[in-house]
Design an enzyme around this catalytic site. Structure first.
Site, PDB file in Angstrom:
ATOM      1  N   HIS A  65       0.805  -1.281   0.022  1.00 42.88           N
ATOM      2  CA  HIS A  65      -0.114  -0.077   0.081  1.00 42.88           C
ATOM      3  C   HIS A  65       0.933   1.327  -0.066  1.00 42.88           C
ATOM      4  O   HIS A  65       2.266   1.222   0.242  1.00 42.88           O
ATOM      5  CB  HIS A  65      -1.019  -0.108   1.281  1.00 42.88           C
ATOM      6  CG  HIS A  65      -1.798  -1.221   1.169  1.00 42.88           C
ATOM      7  ND1 HIS A  65      -2.876  -1.137   0.742  1.00 42.88           N
ATOM      8  CD2 HIS A  65      -1.604  -2.170   2.220  1.00 42.88           C
ATOM      9  CE1 HIS A  65      -3.651  -2.462   1.036  1.00 42.88           C
ATOM     10  NE2 HIS A  65      -2.809  -2.850   1.835  1.00 42.88           N
ATOM     11  N   ASP A  68      -1.278   8.609  -1.783  1.00 47.11           N
ATOM     12  CA  ASP A  68      -1.391   9.751  -2.461  1.00 47.11           C
ATOM     13  C   ASP A  68      -2.098  11.021  -1.799  1.00 47.11           C
ATOM     14  O   ASP A  68      -3.581  10.884  -1.898  1.00 47.11           O
ATOM     15  CB  ASP A  68      -1.834   9.458  -3.958  1.00 47.11           C
ATOM     16  CG  ASP A  68      -1.996  10.677  -4.746  1.00 47.11           C
ATOM     17  OD1 ASP A  68      -1.833  11.806  -4.270  1.00 47.11           O
ATOM     18  OD2 ASP A  68      -2.382  10.232  -5.870  1.00 47.11           O
ATOM     19  N   HIS A  97      -3.725  14.430  -2.023  1.00 47.00           N
ATOM     20  CA  HIS A  97      -3.936  15.711  -3.179  1.00 47.00           C
ATOM     21  C   HIS A  97      -3.511  16.779  -2.613  1.00 47.00           C
ATOM     22  O   HIS A  97      -3.277  17.534  -3.373  1.00 47.00           O
ATOM     23  CB  HIS A  97      -5.349  15.476  -3.633  1.00 47.00           C
ATOM     24  CG  HIS A  97      -5.926  14.273  -4.301  1.00 47.00           C
ATOM     25  ND1 HIS A  97      -7.027  14.274  -4.988  1.00 47.00           N
ATOM     26  CD2 HIS A  97      -5.326  13.092  -4.584  1.00 47.00           C
ATOM     27  CE1 HIS A  97      -7.204  13.044  -5.566  1.00 47.00           C
ATOM     28  NE2 HIS A  97      -6.142  12.483  -5.369  1.00 47.00           N
ATOM     29  N   HIS A 110      -5.506   9.120  -0.931  1.00 49.32           N
ATOM     30  CA  HIS A 110      -6.030   7.779  -1.051  1.00 49.32           C
ATOM     31  C   HIS A 110      -4.824   6.764  -1.349  1.00 49.32           C
ATOM     32  O   HIS A 110      -3.811   7.098  -1.746  1.00 49.32           O
ATOM     33  CB  HIS A 110      -7.028   7.632  -2.385  1.00 49.32           C
ATOM     34  CG  HIS A 110      -6.322   8.043  -3.798  1.00 49.32           C
ATOM     35  ND1 HIS A 110      -5.954   7.153  -4.568  1.00 49.32           N
ATOM     36  CD2 HIS A 110      -6.396   9.542  -4.010  1.00 49.32           C
ATOM     37  CE1 HIS A 110      -5.127   7.934  -5.578  1.00 49.32           C
ATOM     38  NE2 HIS A 110      -5.674   9.252  -5.348  1.00 49.32           N
ATOM     39  N   CYS A 111      -5.086   5.367  -1.464  1.00 45.01           N
ATOM     40  CA  CYS A 111      -3.861   4.549  -1.558  1.00 45.01           C
ATOM     41  C   CYS A 111      -3.959   4.406  -3.186  1.00 45.01           C
ATOM     42  O   CYS A 111      -4.821   4.414  -3.847  1.00 45.01           O
ATOM     43  CB  CYS A 111      -4.322   3.096  -1.182  1.00 45.01           C
ATOM     44  SG  CYS A 111      -3.122   1.824  -1.210  1.00 45.01           S
ATOM     45  N   HIS A 124      -7.981  -0.670  -4.854  1.00 51.44           N
ATOM     46  CA  HIS A 124      -7.699  -0.198  -3.296  1.00 51.44           C
ATOM     47  C   HIS A 124      -8.647   0.913  -2.785  1.00 51.44           C
ATOM     48  O   HIS A 124      -9.186   0.857  -1.827  1.00 51.44           O
ATOM     49  CB  HIS A 124      -6.313   0.111  -2.972  1.00 51.44           C
ATOM     50  CG  HIS A 124      -5.302  -1.011  -3.084  1.00 51.44           C
ATOM     51  ND1 HIS A 124      -4.589  -1.298  -1.939  1.00 51.44           N
ATOM     52  CD2 HIS A 124      -5.181  -2.171  -4.065  1.00 51.44           C
ATOM     53  CE1 HIS A 124      -3.796  -2.593  -2.232  1.00 51.44           C
ATOM     54  NE2 HIS A 124      -4.095  -2.927  -3.453  1.00 51.44           N
ATOM     55  N   MET A 151      -9.859   2.551   0.535  1.00 51.38           N
ATOM     56  CA  MET A 151      -8.752   3.237   1.060  1.00 51.38           C
ATOM     57  C   MET A 151      -8.532   4.634   0.547  1.00 51.38           C
ATOM     58  O   MET A 151      -8.098   5.093  -0.557  1.00 51.38           O
ATOM     59  CB  MET A 151      -7.347   2.576   0.356  1.00 51.38           C
ATOM     60  CG  MET A 151      -7.182   1.016   1.081  1.00 51.38           C
ATOM     61  SD  MET A 151      -5.641   0.654   1.009  1.00 51.38           S
ATOM     62  CE  MET A 151      -4.792   1.225   1.982  1.00 51.38           C
ATOM     63  N   HIS A 205     -27.098  16.616  -0.327  1.00 54.63           N
ATOM     64  CA  HIS A 205     -28.105  17.402  -0.029  1.00 54.63           C
ATOM     65  C   HIS A 205     -28.601  17.317   1.268  1.00 54.63           C
ATOM     66  O   HIS A 205     -28.727  15.968   1.993  1.00 54.63           O
ATOM     67  CB  HIS A 205     -29.181  17.077  -1.180  1.00 54.63           C
ATOM     68  CG  HIS A 205     -30.454  17.799  -0.792  1.00 54.63           C
ATOM     69  ND1 HIS A 205     -30.936  19.226  -1.407  1.00 54.63           N
ATOM     70  CD2 HIS A 205     -31.623  17.515  -0.101  1.00 54.63           C
ATOM     71  CE1 HIS A 205     -32.143  19.373  -0.850  1.00 54.63           C
ATOM     72  NE2 HIS A 205     -32.724  18.323  -0.228  1.00 54.63           N
ATOM     73  N   GLU A 222     -28.546  24.488  -2.371  1.00 53.37           N
ATOM     74  CA  GLU A 222     -29.683  23.356  -2.042  1.00 53.37           C
ATOM     75  C   GLU A 222     -29.062  22.033  -2.075  1.00 53.37           C
ATOM     76  O   GLU A 222     -29.147  21.022  -1.410  1.00 53.37           O
ATOM     77  CB  GLU A 222     -30.838  23.430  -2.817  1.00 53.37           C
ATOM     78  CG  GLU A 222     -30.442  23.261  -4.433  1.00 53.37           C
ATOM     79  CD  GLU A 222     -31.648  23.358  -5.425  1.00 53.37           C
ATOM     80  OE1 GLU A 222     -31.864  24.076  -6.301  1.00 53.37           O
ATOM     81  OE2 GLU A 222     -32.899  22.503  -4.755  1.00 53.37           O
ATOM     82  N   THR A 223     -28.112  21.862  -3.042  1.00 51.74           N
ATOM     83  CA  THR A 223     -27.375  20.656  -3.371  1.00 51.74           C
ATOM     84  C   THR A 223     -26.027  21.171  -3.898  1.00 51.74           C
ATOM     85  O   THR A 223     -25.763  21.942  -4.684  1.00 51.74           O
ATOM     86  CB  THR A 223     -27.901  19.839  -4.624  1.00 51.74           C
ATOM     87  OG1 THR A 223     -29.374  19.396  -4.244  1.00 51.74           O
ATOM     88  CG2 THR A 223     -27.524  18.607  -4.969  1.00 51.74           C
ATOM     89  N   HIS A 248     -28.160  13.341  -3.455  1.00 53.69           N
ATOM     90  CA  HIS A 248     -29.327  13.509  -4.041  1.00 53.69           C
ATOM     91  C   HIS A 248     -29.602  13.134  -5.583  1.00 53.69           C
ATOM     92  O   HIS A 248     -30.398  13.462  -6.437  1.00 53.69           O
ATOM     93  CB  HIS A 248     -29.840  15.061  -4.233  1.00 53.69           C
ATOM     94  CG  HIS A 248     -31.176  15.420  -4.137  1.00 53.69           C
ATOM     95  ND1 HIS A 248     -32.014  15.059  -5.119  1.00 53.69           N
ATOM     96  CD2 HIS A 248     -32.189  15.909  -3.049  1.00 53.69           C
ATOM     97  CE1 HIS A 248     -33.230  15.511  -4.770  1.00 53.69           C
ATOM     98  NE2 HIS A 248     -33.410  15.951  -3.454  1.00 53.69           N
TER      99      HIS A 248
HETATM  100 CU   LIG Z   1      -3.790   0.191  -0.735  1.00 56.30          CU
END
Ligand SMILES: [Cu+2]
Length: 360
Positions: free
Chosen positions: A113, A116, A118, A153-154, A163, A168, A273, A297-298, A324
């Site tokens: 594993h 990453d 962002h 995330h992985c 993954h 993950m 929502h 609203e959304t 929604h």
């Molecule tokens: Cu992983």
């Protein structure tokens, strides 16, 4: 002029040398703080307005591969998780802080594993520098050089989506040092922060249409990828399970409280929502450097991102907070509840006449 040149060159050299290592030394000299992560939907205690200068914030995340029940029918997922939860824990730092994460992959796991971020710059968001086989751990430090809510995330080579849709992902929230603000620069404050991670799941079925249960992660791989490639999720859930945030597991708040709802989806688009409420201020893309939108609203969360919505509750009751796309919410599971206590405001809403027969 000739006499000046060596001086200039020397000065430039000094600058270069001071500029180069100074960046690394900068982080090395900063005060450090250890943060213990907590399982979602809770977010670890944190300052909204930074009271001091930048720090190095240390986190430890342990990867846990385990079978998880994902609905009330007992359907199972061979899950891969950061710290045992789906999503992984939300981390909070301030812009200019350094995030120092130790990623632990215990020998009891079967897969390599990594992570990453962002929010990070370079080396696949850190994935390249955190690849850990079972029995290994690695520590990554990166500068939180921009504010916002960011997915992590992985991303192991050759099996990234598997993954991610197996559990993950999580959110790192980088707050502006001066805290959140409205477009006029007025400070915005929240009383509670909750973190919601939405997951599209792809559970294979047997010849009789029954969800298959696998003994191991490896065993589930082939069938799962086949279902994934059809892009039709069998379940879409908040926090790892249909009903993870409903009934007794509902989020809570009080009338008059302002709640920050952090919503991540690492793989697929979604549209949160709040039934009976609104988004007073919404950073749909999650990036606090952009002005928030008002009275939504959304809102739309792009797959591979996390957004944040701020709402001050004005009315008590059980609110549904959902995706929604109502089929994804009601048929596949992408819904939660927020139970709000307080006094009803007749001015905002009043039942003038209860349902009864239509007069003749
Ligand atoms: Cu992983």
């Amino acid at each position: 002029m000739n006499a000046l040149r060596p001086t200039l060159l020397a000065a430039a050299l000094v600058l270069t040398m001071a500029g180069g290592p100074a960046f690394a030394q900068n982080a090395d000299k900063l005060p450090r703080a250890k943060v213990t992560l907590v399982a979602p939907p809770m977010v670890h205690p944190h300052e909204q307005v930074a009271k001091s200068g930048p720090k190095v914030i240390e986190f430890v995340m342990t990867i846990e591969e385990k079978k998880m029940v994902i609905d009330d029918k007992g359907t199972t997922l061979q899950a891969m998780t950061f710290n045992g939860s789906m999503p992984g824990p939300t981390m909070v730092v301030h812009e200019g802080d350094y995030v120092e994460v130790t990623l632990v992959n215990p020998a009891s796991n079967a897969m390599p594993h990594n992570v990453d971020f962002h929010a990070a710059t370079g080396a696949l968001g850190g994935a390249k520098l955190t690849n850990v086989n079972p029995g290994e751990q690695a520590t990554l430090r990166f500068k939180a050089d921009r504010s916002g809510t960011f997915v992590y995330h992985c991303a192991p080579e050759g099996m990234v989506p598997w993954h991610v849709v197996s559990g993950m992902s999580g959110t790192l929230m980088v707050l502006p040092r001066e805290g959140l603000k409205d477009p006029q620069g007025k400070p915005l404050h929240y009383d509670r922060a909750y973190t919601i991670g939405e997951f599209d799941l792809y559970i294979p079925k047997d010849g009789n249409g029954k969800y298959k249960d696998y003994a191991t992660l490896a065993e589930s791989y082939g069938d799962t990828v086949e279902v994934m490639r059809k892009l039709t999720p069998s379940h879409i859930v908040f926090n790892g399970k249909v009903g993870a945030l409903t009934g007794n597991n509902a989020l809570t708040a009080k009338v008059g409280e302002t709640v920050l709802l952090i919503h991540s989806q690492a793989n697929r688009d979604t549209r949160p929502h709040l039934i009976g409420g609104h988004g007073d201020w919404v950073w749909e893309t999650g990036k606090f450097g952009n002005p928030p939108e008002k009275n939504l609203e959304t809102w739309f969360i792009r797959g591979g991102s996390a957004g944040a919505a701020l709402y001050t509750f004005k009315q008590p009751g059980v609110y549904a907070y959902l995706n929604h796309n109502l089929i994804e919410a009601f048929e596949l599971g992408a819904a939660g509840h927020i139970k709000v206590e307080g006094k009803w405001n007749d001015d905002l809403m009043k039942q003038i006449k209860a349902p009864g027969p239509i007069p003749r």
